[in-house]
Motif scaffolding. Structure first.
Motif, PDB file in Angstrom:
ATOM      1  N   ALA A   1     -50.700  47.925 -48.266  1.00  0.00           N
ATOM      2  CA  ALA A   1     -50.761  49.566 -48.460  1.00  0.00           C
ATOM      3  C   ALA A   1     -51.831  50.120 -47.700  1.00  0.00           C
ATOM      4  O   ALA A   1     -51.798  51.223 -47.091  1.00  0.00           O
ATOM      5  N   ARG A   2     -53.049  49.625 -47.700  1.00  0.00           N
ATOM      6  CA  ARG A   2     -54.126  50.106 -47.080  1.00  0.00           C
ATOM      7  C   ARG A   2     -54.104  49.819 -45.398  1.00  0.00           C
ATOM      8  O   ARG A   2     -54.422  50.632 -44.828  1.00  0.00           O
ATOM      9  N   ALA A   3     -53.221  48.795 -45.247  1.00  0.00           N
ATOM     10  CA  ALA A   3     -53.045  48.481 -43.750  1.00  0.00           C
ATOM     11  C   ALA A   3     -52.147  49.676 -43.125  1.00  0.00           C
ATOM     12  O   ALA A   3     -52.047  49.916 -41.958  1.00  0.00           O
ATOM     13  N   GLY A   4     -51.093  50.224 -44.141  1.00  0.00           N
ATOM     14  CA  GLY A   4     -50.344  51.293 -43.499  1.00  0.00           C
ATOM     15  C   GLY A   4     -49.282  50.709 -42.517  1.00  0.00           C
ATOM     16  O   GLY A   4     -48.786  51.447 -41.694  1.00  0.00           O
ATOM     17  N   ALA A   5     -48.927  49.394 -42.835  1.00  0.00           N
ATOM     18  CA  ALA A   5     -48.004  48.624 -42.172  1.00  0.00           C
ATOM     19  C   ALA A   5     -46.520  48.846 -42.567  1.00  0.00           C
ATOM     20  O   ALA A   5     -45.650  47.728 -42.520  1.00  0.00           O
ATOM     21  N   GLY A   6     -46.142  49.722 -43.520  1.00  0.00           N
ATOM     22  CA  GLY A   6     -45.104  49.969 -44.254  1.00  0.00           C
ATOM     23  C   GLY A   6     -45.164  50.273 -45.533  1.00  0.00           C
ATOM     24  O   GLY A   6     -46.243  50.430 -46.284  1.00  0.00           O
ATOM     25  N   ARG A   7     -43.956  50.688 -46.214  1.00  0.00           N
ATOM     26  CA  ARG A   7     -44.118  51.023 -47.757  1.00  0.00           C
ATOM     27  C   ARG A   7     -44.338  49.924 -48.718  1.00  0.00           C
ATOM     28  O   ARG A   7     -43.826  49.126 -48.321  1.00  0.00           O
ATOM     29  N   THR A   8     -44.988  50.437 -49.815  1.00  0.00           N
ATOM     30  CA  THR A   8     -45.223  49.196 -50.769  1.00  0.00           C
ATOM     31  C   THR A   8     -44.664  49.495 -52.137  1.00  0.00           C
ATOM     32  O   THR A   8     -45.175  50.703 -52.338  1.00  0.00           O
ATOM     33  N   PHE A   9     -44.228  48.672 -52.757  1.00  0.00           N
ATOM     34  CA  PHE A   9     -43.485  48.960 -54.259  1.00  0.00           C
ATOM     35  C   PHE A   9     -44.092  47.716 -54.944  1.00  0.00           C
ATOM     36  O   PHE A   9     -44.104  46.728 -54.713  1.00  0.00           O
ATOM     37  N   LEU A  10     -44.485  48.102 -56.278  1.00  0.00           N
ATOM     38  CA  LEU A  10     -44.869  47.000 -57.404  1.00  0.00           C
ATOM     39  C   LEU A  10     -44.229  47.245 -58.359  1.00  0.00           C
ATOM     40  O   LEU A  10     -43.634  48.239 -59.061  1.00  0.00           O
ATOM     41  N   SER A  11     -44.111  45.978 -59.014  1.00  0.00           N
ATOM     42  CA  SER A  11     -43.128  45.862 -60.206  1.00  0.00           C
ATOM     43  C   SER A  11     -43.905  44.570 -61.018  1.00  0.00           C
ATOM     44  O   SER A  11     -44.494  43.615 -60.512  1.00  0.00           O
ATOM     45  N   ARG A  12     -43.505  44.660 -62.137  1.00  0.00           N
ATOM     46  CA  ARG A  12     -43.814  43.452 -63.122  1.00  0.00           C
ATOM     47  C   ARG A  12     -42.837  43.083 -64.216  1.00  0.00           C
ATOM     48  O   ARG A  12     -42.125  43.774 -64.712  1.00  0.00           O
ATOM     49  N   PHE A  13     -42.397  41.753 -64.415  1.00  0.00           N
ATOM     50  CA  PHE A  13     -41.396  41.200 -65.029  1.00  0.00           C
ATOM     51  C   PHE A  13     -42.186  41.026 -66.536  1.00  0.00           C
ATOM     52  O   PHE A  13     -42.861  40.064 -66.921  1.00  0.00           O
ATOM     53  N   ASP A  14     -41.637  41.661 -67.593  1.00  0.00           N
ATOM     54  CA  ASP A  14     -42.334  41.609 -68.921  1.00  0.00           C
ATOM     55  C   ASP A  14     -41.213  41.389 -69.985  1.00  0.00           C
ATOM     56  O   ASP A  14     -41.515  41.947 -71.320  1.00  0.00           O
TER      57      ASP A  14
END
Length: 505
Positions: free
Chosen positions: A385-398
């Motif tokens: 995300a900091r590099a700005g090299a494309g969009r970033t999405f976060l997820s977690r399996f709970d």
């Protein structure tokens, strides 16, 4: 051929292949994307497969890479199985336009596994509107062992060759070569981090899905040391000539002996807890830096959208299968932390802030899982995300539940994979998921399949991206319903703490 199944033939650049058509899908298995990596090609970069004229039968998975693992429902390797660089394609029958491609790289500690594992069946993802490709690649010493004068990271070079095959051939199967998403879990996720960091793969994919990325990238001196130990265990010199003289089976067996020695020696450092001898090498050629810290290749002309996921209780799987020693005392916990270069204050913070009443074993497994998988996965997302090299999405399996006998079903390592593939009924999956799937599980699987395929098609899995400056929005996969929240509470405790293991003692 079973009832209701027909043949289909596709002409690739190397020759025609025959697969099957059934239930609205065209399935083609075991297609060579490179020549067998033995004989004159052993320890070398992959070479083009030899062309053929007759229609090649591609109705069965190809041979797996040399390994000693025997996984439920999966083929095993036998000496003489040489044609191991193959891939598989699942595609909807009769699609009216080119479809996005989802390219799967399997995990297995860079040492075992294959694309033929039942939970990696691409049928559900193909029915959801993608062309699914999975590949085998060289593992263990054949793929990642250091051989003087030969390239390191041969397994990664195999993956790049498979992606080049997709670029050149997938249109014939109904896929769009300009719309490829790579996906992988564990070693597969780590491989993708490497591909994103290396300019060699630039332009071969536009999106990436990575689950449970290990921060396990070896400095050259570690790779060289382990290669010497394996050569010694195999009874050969650690030279090119010596290692070429050892059969693949001899190196598999020698690797197992070296791993067992580390497992049995509490004074052997971090490998005592996680006896993974092989992984991507920071060789200064294909990989010039830690891919978790710098996931975007210098000068890359093609931005990559990224979707990451980790599980809440990663290391409980390793405890369950007995692949790591059990730690139940405070002294043992302190030694584990020291062997991994973790500060005592971090252990104290877990005990005080997160797990004040938990047994030592629970703290140990939480620390190990976060150090090896959870924190590196989130750090990869942050760096991207900091590099700005494309969009970033976060997820977690709970997704967790309680069995009828009162025992817990944990959100452990690899439990998320069959949900994302839609393979909850596959052979062996009930061990990962804690038993037969219920209606809530199937609904969760449908949501994860939709997120993967939507991301592959549009770059949007269905929740807000992380910009690197705003508070992260994490999609938490759970039953009976999902939720969004910030990063896991443990993550803040790792500020300034290195996750990559230190040098061996």
């Amino acid at each position: 051929m079973r009832a209701g199944t027909a043949d289909h033939t596709v002409v690739t650049q190397r020759g025609p292949v025959r697969g099957t058509v059934a239930d609205g899908l065209r399935t083609t298995l075991g297609i060579p994307y490179a020549a067998p990596p033995f004989g004159a090609g052993r320890f070398r970069a992959p070479r083009p497969a030899e062309a053929w004229d007759e229609v090649r039968d591609c109705t069965r998975f190809g041979a797996v890479a040399p390994q000693s693992a025997e996984l439920p429902g999966s083929p095993v390797w036998s000496p003489g199985d040489d044609d191991v660089l193959t891939l598989n394609v699942w595609a909807p029958d009769g699609a009216s336009k080119p479809l996005p491609v989802l390219f799967w790289i399997h995990g297995g500690a860079y040492t075992f596994g294959s694309s033929a594992q039942p939970d990696y069946d691409g049928s559900a993802l193909a029915r959801a509107g993608t062309v699914v490709v999975s590949c085998n690649y060289r593992l263990g010493f054949e793929g990642f062992g250091h051989v003087p004068g030969f390239p390191d990271n041969r397994g990664l070079l195999d993956q790049i060759a498979a992606l080049e095959w997709v670029r050149d051939n997938i249109a014939a199967f109904g896929g769009d070569p300009d719309d490829v998403t790579v996906a992988g879990q564990s070693a597969g996720g780590g491989s993708i981090a490497c591909l994103m960091s290396s300019g060699r793969a630039d332009g071969l994919f536009r999106r990436a899905i990575v689950h449970s990325v290990p921060d396990a990238f070896f400095p050259p001196e570690t790779a060289e040391r382990l290669a010497r130990e394996v050569a010694d265990a195999a009874g050969v010199a650690p030279t090119a000539a010596g290692l070429l003289a050892a059969t693949p089976q001899a190196l598999v067996e020698a690797s197992d002996r070296v791993a067992a020695r580390y497992a049995g020696d509490p004074a052997s450092g971090y490998l005592h807890y996680d006896t993974v001898l092989y992984g991507p090498v920071l060789d200064g050629v294909l990989l010039t830096r830690d891919p978790v810290e710098a996931p975007s290749a210098d000068g890359a002309a093609h931005p990559v959208d990224l979707l990451v996921c980790h599980t809440t209780e990663e290391y409980w799987l390793m405890h369950q299968v007995g692949s790591m020693p059990t730690v139940t005392t405070d002294d043992g916990l302190a030694r584990f932390a020291a062997d991994h270069g973790l500060p005592p204050a971090l252990v104290a913070a877990y005990r005080a802030a997160l797990m004040p009443d938990a047994p030592v074993l629970d703290v140990y497994l939480a620390l190990a899982g976060d150090a090896v998988f959870s924190v590196p996965t989130v750090r990869l997302a942050e760096a991207h995300a900091r590099a700005g090299a494309g969009r970033t999405f976060l997820s977690r399996f709970d997704r967790r539940r309680t069995r009828p006998d009162g025992s817990p079903v944990r959100a452990w390592h690899a439990a998320d994979v069959p949900f994302a593939f839609g393979t909850l009924d596959a052979t062996g999956v009930d061990f990962l998921t804690g038993g037969p799937a219920d209606a809530d599980d199937r609904a969760l699987s449908r949501r994860m399949v939709h997120a993967w395929t939507a991301f592959a098609a549009t770059g949007d899995p269905g929740w807000a991206p992380f910009t690197g400056t705003t508070r992260p929005t994490v999609q938490v996969w759970d039953v009976p319903g999902d939720r969004t929240e910030g990063a896991a509470p443990a993550y803040a405790l790792w500020d300034g703490v290195r996750t990559a293991p230190p040098s061996l003692p």
